[in-house]
Each structure stands twice: as C-alpha cells, then as structure tokens.
Design an enzyme around this catalytic site. Structure first.
Site, mmCIF file in Angstrom:
data_model
loop_
_atom_site.group_PDB
_atom_site.id
_atom_site.type_symbol
_atom_site.label_atom_id
_atom_site.label_comp_id
_atom_site.label_asym_id
_atom_site.label_seq_id
_atom_site.Cartn_x
_atom_site.Cartn_y
_atom_site.Cartn_z
ATOM 1 N N CYS A 42 -33.889 -19.668 0.382
ATOM 2 C CA CYS A 42 -33.315 -19.573 1.730
ATOM 3 C C CYS A 42 -31.933 -20.205 1.779
ATOM 4 C CB CYS A 42 -34.246 -20.271 2.724
ATOM 5 S SG CYS A 42 -33.646 -20.198 4.421
ATOM 6 N N CYS A 66 -36.338 -24.838 0.822
ATOM 7 C CA CYS A 66 -36.934 -23.648 0.196
ATOM 8 C C CYS A 66 -35.892 -22.990 -0.709
ATOM 9 C CB CYS A 66 -37.401 -22.662 1.266
ATOM 10 S SG CYS A 66 -38.643 -23.361 2.343
ATOM 11 N N GLU A 95 -25.887 -20.266 14.219
ATOM 12 C CA GLU A 95 -26.020 -18.809 14.229
ATOM 13 C C GLU A 95 -27.288 -18.389 14.988
ATOM 14 O OE1 GLU A 95 -23.688 -17.211 10.351
ATOM 15 O OE2 GLU A 95 -25.670 -17.997 9.937
ATOM 16 N N CYS A 154 -31.181 -27.749 7.596
ATOM 17 C CA CYS A 154 -32.637 -27.750 7.440
ATOM 18 C C CYS A 154 -32.978 -28.684 6.289
ATOM 19 C CB CYS A 154 -33.123 -26.333 7.127
ATOM 20 S SG CYS A 154 -34.916 -26.190 7.012
ATOM 21 N N CYS A 174 -33.371 -12.258 7.288
ATOM 22 C CA CYS A 174 -34.162 -13.459 7.013
ATOM 23 C C CYS A 174 -33.581 -14.246 5.848
ATOM 24 C CB CYS A 174 -35.585 -13.103 6.613
ATOM 25 S SG CYS A 174 -36.486 -12.285 7.876
HETATM 26 N N1 SAH Z 1 -38.211 -22.826 8.772
HETATM 27 C C1 SAH Z 1 -39.057 -21.827 9.325
HETATM 28 C C2 SAH Z 1 -38.325 -20.722 10.062
HETATM 29 C C3 SAH Z 1 -37.077 -20.128 9.439
HETATM 30 S S1 SAH Z 1 -37.131 -18.853 8.271
HETATM 31 C C4 SAH Z 1 -39.964 -21.256 8.260
HETATM 32 O O1 SAH Z 1 -39.813 -21.620 7.104
HETATM 33 O O2 SAH Z 1 -40.869 -20.501 8.584
HETATM 34 C C5 SAH Z 1 -37.855 -17.422 8.868
HETATM 35 C C6 SAH Z 1 -38.555 -16.656 7.738
HETATM 36 O O3 SAH Z 1 -37.623 -16.096 6.786
HETATM 37 C C7 SAH Z 1 -39.475 -17.573 6.943
HETATM 38 O O4 SAH Z 1 -40.689 -16.924 6.678
HETATM 39 C C8 SAH Z 1 -38.693 -17.758 5.674
HETATM 40 O O5 SAH Z 1 -39.504 -18.179 4.637
HETATM 41 C C9 SAH Z 1 -38.093 -16.386 5.484
HETATM 42 N N2 SAH Z 1 -37.000 -16.374 4.521
HETATM 43 C C10 SAH Z 1 -36.200 -17.374 4.154
HETATM 44 N N3 SAH Z 1 -35.325 -16.968 3.211
HETATM 45 C C11 SAH Z 1 -35.586 -15.670 2.990
HETATM 46 C C12 SAH Z 1 -34.996 -14.690 2.141
HETATM 47 N N4 SAH Z 1 -33.977 -14.984 1.318
HETATM 48 N N5 SAH Z 1 -35.516 -13.436 2.185
HETATM 49 C C13 SAH Z 1 -36.523 -13.143 3.033
HETATM 50 N N6 SAH Z 1 -37.109 -14.016 3.843
HETATM 51 C C14 SAH Z 1 -36.646 -15.278 3.821
#
Ligand code: SAH
Length: 341
Positions: free
Chosen positions: A117, A114, A90, A110, A331
């Site tokens: 996410c 987290c 995506e 990934c 995000c």
């Molecule tokens: N792996 C990298 C880039 C991908 S995520 C990282 O962790 O930075 C891009 C951003 O979206 C990151 O700051 C991540 O923590 C955030 N993110 C992930 N899940 C989210 C969610 N459910 N709501 C808001 N932000 C989220």
C-alpha cells in the site's frame, strides 16, 4: 478555535448549553451545516445576529480548499484538499449505477506498514478530526452539486487507529439531522485491529465492517501486513465471529490478489476453509502496483478462477471494479507524496 463540525448532535447541544444557548439551536445549526451545506455562519439566517457573532468568535467551519482535482476517464474524481495546517489529504469520488460513493481518508499518513500500500510510510503525521472527516463529504458535495449515497473509510489511514474521531464522524454522517446517510451505506475497512473490532461491536452502529485479509496463513499475512504479528489470523477470525454474533451483520473480507503470491487455487481453498460457516462476502481486489512495490497484479484469468472457486464452494465473492487507476486513485494508490502542501 474549535471546529464546529467536530461535534455530533448530542455534543453540540451540550456545547451550546455551556455557552448559554438553548439546545435546539444545535439542530438548527446541524441543518445549515449538513443539509443546506452553507459555508459561513452569516448564512444561518434563523439564528439571531448575536448568536451568529458568538459562533464566529468561538468556532471555525473548517471549509477545505481544493488544491488539486483530477478526473479519471472512468469518471472517478480524486481531490487533494488543504486541511488548513501544513498538510493535505486525498479523497476519492466514485460513480456507480446505484449512486455516488466517497472514499474517505481518516489519518494523515498511516502506521500500519502494509507492504503493498502506498499510503503507508515512515512519517505518520496525525489523526484527522471528526470535522475533517465529515468535511471531505461536504467539500465534494459542494463542489459537484451531487448527493453522496455511500461512504467507505478506505482512503489514507487506518480508521480504527483513529477510533473516537471516526465513530463520532459516523454519528454525524448517519444522523437524520446530519448528512442522513444510512448506516448500511457506510463501510469501515480495517487491517485488523482486534481490540477495536470488539469496541465497534458495542457501538450499536449498523455500518458494514470490512476486513483487509489478503492472506490465509500467518506466515504469508505477516509478510504482507505487519499488524498480523500483533493480531494473528486466528485472533482476527475469532473477533470477526464475535462481531457477527453481537451485531448480526455480515462482514466483508477484502482480498487483494497479487501475482504468484496469494492467487493460487491452494490459497482459494484455504480461504474457503477459513470462512466456512461465516455470514460474509469476499471482495477480490486486483492488486494495484505501487512505486517500488514488490507485488504485481494477478492475471485476469487467475482472478476469475479464484472468484469461481469461492463461489462454487459457497462463499459469495465479487471482483471489485478498478476505478481511477489512471489518476492513482485506486485502492492502495493514495499516497504520502502529496500530503505536504
Ligand atoms: N487501513 C484500512 C483502510 C484503507 S485501504 C485497511 O487496511 O483496511 C482500503 C483497502 O485497499 C484495504 O483492503 C487495503 O488492504 C487495500 N489496498 C491497499 N493497497 C492496495 C493495492 N496496492 N492494491 C489493491 N488494494 C490495496
């Protein structure tokens, strides 16, 4: 066959020399690929027919097919691309008043795990190659006819866990003869792989580093982000300070606000302490709820209070606009469920 878009300009010059061609041909090919954005070698009309034939026999161009395209009511577009094996990825195109931003994926799946996410999961498939990273930009520009001005590595994957390919892709994106997008318009977001932050500081690339912080103490951060067990907050903050000292670049911290979890004024206070004296910017992200996720979005009131507290205490903070949430393009909503064709 090798993908011609996997090479940065320097490597392509070497590659062409190896097959008995003059290095300046690499510049011509770059121009066709990244400025003219052609999809076939046949269109590279200033190359001899022989060379075009040789290229066709030795390289692919890895043009992605669009498997699905969804448009949000705010104008955000989410693409599902066929990456030409059994996988799909995506990519998200967002429109801002200052131009178009693209949110790139760097891996299929990934490993970071987290908790909030949707991109994470049990199966990590593989890294994307440099060419596949760059192709996301080309495919979107070809489809829409627009010119992308900002690139963020915030799609699926941990960019610093696919370090070499991401850095190589940045070279192609940034090169004046490539996509010619200024390094200051390229952001790399990381969950905090400390050794790679040090490595990036040595690259002499002027891109923006974004750190996904999300919590201000180890207990809370580890419960949201397993990577914190390997690289706890003190180690991460030291790496950020060293990065800033080395590059003189401002760091951007991402902080996703989850209701009753990390959105109290006490958290804002701790954040101010943690970032005191650093040249930085805080991006507050109203957390997007994901399927089976235990975190939910903070109230608008808490989000604004959090921002105001930071701003009143000398930390520049802004609230990220929520784009594309109606098509699960916001995000953390890009996910694995679509990653198999
Ligand atoms: N792996 C990298 C880039 C991908 S995520 C990282 O962790 O930075 C891009 C951003 O979206 C990151 O700051 C991540 O923590 C955030 N993110 C992930 N899940 C989210 C969610 N459910 N709501 C808001 N932000 C989220």
């Amino acid at each position: 066959m090798k993908n011609i878009k996997d090479y940065d300009l320097k490597e392509l010059k070497e590659e062409l020399t190896n097959i008995g061609e003059k290095p300046f041909r690499a510049e011509q090919i770059f121009k066709w690929l990244y400025q003219e954005k052609v999809k076939t070698f046949d269109e590279m009309t200033n190359l001899s027919l022989d060379l075009r034939e040789k290229l066709k026999q030795n390289y692919t161009m890895c043009n992605f097919n669009i498997l699905k395209k969804q448009k949000s009511k705010d104008g955000t577009i989410k693409y599902l691309f066929d990456v030409l094996d059994t996988n799909a990825i995506e990519t998200v195109l967002m429109s801002y008043h200052h131009g178009y931003s693209i949110c790139l994926s760097s891996q299929i799946g990934c490993k970071m795990g987290c908790k909030f996410c949707a991109s994470t999961g049990i199966n990590f498939e593989r890294n994307l190659t440099s060419g596949e990273i760059v192709e996301q930009i080309l495919a979107v520009e070809q489809d829409t006819g627009i010119r992308i001005s900002n690139v963020v590595f915030m799609g699926i994957g941990e960019p610093l866990d696919n370090y070499e390919n991401v850095v190589n892709a940045i070279h192609i994106i940034n090169n004046q003869k490539g996509l010619n997008i200024g390094a200051r318009h390229i952001s790399v977001s990381t969950s905090g792989l400390v050794p790679k932050i040090y490595q990036l500081a040595e690259e002499n690339i002027q891109c923006t580093l974004s750190i996904s912080l999300h919590a201000t103490n180890n207990e809370k951060r580890s419960s949201m982000m397993p990577v914190n067990q390997a690289y706890p907050i003190e180690t991460l903050m030291q790496a950020c300070k060293d990065y800033m000292e080395k590059t003189h670049r401002r760091i951007s911290f991402e902080y996703a606000l989850a209701k009753e979890s990390n959105d109290h004024l006490a958290d804002a206070k701790e954040l101010v302490k943690l970032l005191k004296g650093m040249l930085c910017h805080v991006n507050l992200i109203p957390i997007n709820k994901i399927e089976n996720g235990s975190f939910s979005k903070s109230s608008n009131e808490s989000i604004m209070k959090f921002r105001d507290y930071l701003n009143d205490h000398g930390i520049v903070a802004t609230i990220r606009r929520e784009l594309g949430s109606d098509i699960e393009a916001a995000c953390g909503q890009l996910r694995r469920k679509n990653l198999k064709k």
